[in-house]
Design an enzyme around this catalytic site. Structure first.
Site, PDB file in Angstrom:
ATOM      1  CD  GLU A 167      21.004  65.253  53.319  1.00 14.13           C
ATOM      2  OE1 GLU A 167      22.090  65.097  52.735  1.00 14.13           O
ATOM      3  OE2 GLU A 167      20.736  66.235  54.003  1.00 14.13           O
ATOM      4  CG  PHE A 188      25.839  78.976  54.458  1.00 15.68           C
ATOM      5  CD1 PHE A 188      25.357  79.827  53.483  1.00 15.68           C
ATOM      6  CD2 PHE A 188      25.920  77.613  54.164  1.00 15.68           C
ATOM      7  CE1 PHE A 188      24.965  79.342  52.228  1.00 15.68           C
ATOM      8  CE2 PHE A 188      25.529  77.118  52.928  1.00 15.68           C
ATOM      9  CZ  PHE A 188      25.050  77.995  51.956  1.00 15.68           C
ATOM     10  N   GLY A 189      28.758  77.896  56.212  1.00 13.95           N
ATOM     11  CA  GLY A 189      29.537  76.708  55.861  1.00 13.95           C
ATOM     12  C   GLY A 189      30.996  77.034  55.552  1.00 13.95           C
ATOM     13  CG  ASP A 247      23.112  66.893  48.813  1.00 13.29           C
ATOM     14  OD1 ASP A 247      23.389  67.476  49.886  1.00 13.29           O
ATOM     15  OD2 ASP A 247      23.418  65.713  48.610  1.00 13.29           O
ATOM     16  CE  LYS A 281      27.750  81.126  48.344  1.00  7.43           C
ATOM     17  NZ  LYS A 281      27.357  80.466  49.599  1.00  7.43           N
ATOM     18  CG  HIS A 289      28.232  76.313  44.478  1.00 10.42           C
ATOM     19  ND1 HIS A 289      28.892  77.431  44.929  1.00 10.42           N
ATOM     20  CD2 HIS A 289      27.637  75.781  45.575  1.00 10.42           C
ATOM     21  CE1 HIS A 289      28.718  77.552  46.231  1.00 10.42           C
ATOM     22  NE2 HIS A 289      27.955  76.578  46.638  1.00 10.42           N
ATOM     23  CG  ASN A 302      22.079  76.418  55.091  1.00  5.56           C
ATOM     24  OD1 ASN A 302      22.063  77.640  55.188  1.00  5.56           O
ATOM     25  ND2 ASN A 302      23.185  75.742  54.846  1.00  5.56           N
TER      26      ASN A 302
HETATM   27  P1  IMP Z   1      24.260  70.349  52.288  1.00  2.00           P
HETATM   28  O1  IMP Z   1      23.946  70.617  50.852  1.00  2.00           O
HETATM   29  O2  IMP Z   1      23.355  71.158  53.170  1.00  2.00           O
HETATM   30  O3  IMP Z   1      24.306  68.887  52.627  1.00  2.00           O
HETATM   31  O4  IMP Z   1      25.678  70.969  52.510  1.00  2.00           O
HETATM   32  C1  IMP Z   1      26.817  70.236  52.841  1.00  2.00           C
HETATM   33  C2  IMP Z   1      27.773  71.118  53.606  1.00  2.00           C
HETATM   34  O5  IMP Z   1      28.360  72.046  52.715  1.00  2.00           O
HETATM   35  C3  IMP Z   1      27.120  71.921  54.732  1.00  2.00           C
HETATM   36  O6  IMP Z   1      27.987  71.898  55.840  1.00  2.00           O
HETATM   37  C4  IMP Z   1      26.999  73.312  54.180  1.00  2.00           C
HETATM   38  O7  IMP Z   1      27.168  74.278  55.197  1.00  2.00           O
HETATM   39  C5  IMP Z   1      28.141  73.362  53.178  1.00  2.00           C
HETATM   40  N1  IMP Z   1      27.732  74.189  52.052  1.00  2.00           N
HETATM   41  C6  IMP Z   1      26.739  73.958  51.178  1.00  2.00           C
HETATM   42  N2  IMP Z   1      26.636  74.970  50.307  1.00  2.00           N
HETATM   43  C7  IMP Z   1      27.597  75.860  50.641  1.00  2.00           C
HETATM   44  C8  IMP Z   1      27.961  77.128  50.140  1.00  2.00           C
HETATM   45  O8  IMP Z   1      27.376  77.686  49.193  1.00  2.00           O
HETATM   46  N3  IMP Z   1      28.986  77.733  50.766  1.00  2.00           N
HETATM   47  C9  IMP Z   1      29.659  77.175  51.823  1.00  2.00           C
HETATM   48  N4  IMP Z   1      29.345  76.015  52.345  1.00  2.00           N
HETATM   49  C10 IMP Z   1      28.312  75.353  51.756  1.00  2.00           C
END
Ligand code: IMP
Length: 183
Positions: free
Chosen positions: A39, A140-141, A66, A163, A168, A12
């Protein structure tokens, strides 16, 4: 003290950017490695991270991350399923699930698994609300639909530095930096 190279294990680019900006001044290099790791499906983010650290140990010092979005009125959904839900429902799907809901409280959690001389877990939480519509084009996300309680803006309307100051991930990184500085 400036330390050696730190590897962020992620695919990412958005996460990597946030790590590079906050930790860049503390390491000679912060590099990204897009290597897969198992995972496991677990109840808590921490379990996923601990399992993955075992598998990746030869790349130390390293970070895996994560994270997840936990919506109060959906009993914490999508939570540990955040990645799958982003791919399938996306931000629009979450907004549909939230239609007509008064309680829009939610939180982001970030669990950093750090492997240096020792294995350590750092957790950061940011509380906020799910907006009525998507706002902003950065990040993102779920960033366009999450407004942290410290701000009038969504994460997608902030620079990654902004941010990082309240997020978090930024909070989990602060704990990591305190730990590394105490060594
Ligand atoms: P993972 O930690 O990559 O498994 O993230 C899980 C999901 O949450 C993914 O779709 C990420 O895009 C989203 N995500 C993780 N961290 C963030 C963030 O800081 N902002 C917005 N979406 C997030």
């Amino acid at each position: 003290m400036i330390k050696e190279t730190l590897t962020i294990i992620t695919s990412n680019q958005g996460k990597y950017k946030e790590y590079r900006e906050k930790l860049g001044g503390h390491y000679k290099q912060v590099e990204m490695a897009d290597v897969g790791y198992p995972e496991i499906q677990a109840e808590e983010l921490k379990e996923v991270v601990e399992f993955a650290l075992e598998v990746l140990s030869e790349r130390s010092p390293l970070i895996i991350d994560d994270s997840g979005l936990f919506v109060d009125s959906l009993n914490g959904f999508p939570g540990v399923y955040s990645s799958y839900v982003m791919k399938t429902l996306g931000c629009d799907g979450i907004l549909s699930l939230m239609e007509n809901r008064k309680d829009r409280g939610s939180r982001f959690e970030c669990v950093i698994g750090y492997l240096g001389e020792r294995k350590k877990i750092f957790k950061g939480i940011s509380r906020g609300t799910i907006t009525q519509e998507k706002k902003g084009t950065g990040g993102f996300g779920y960033d366009p639909i999450f407004q942290p309680e410290e701000s009038e803006k969504t994460y997608a309307e902030m620079s990654s530095n902004e941010k990082n100051r309240i997020s978090h991930r930024g909070r989990a990184m602060e704990k990591l930096l305190d730990f590394v500085a105490s060594k």
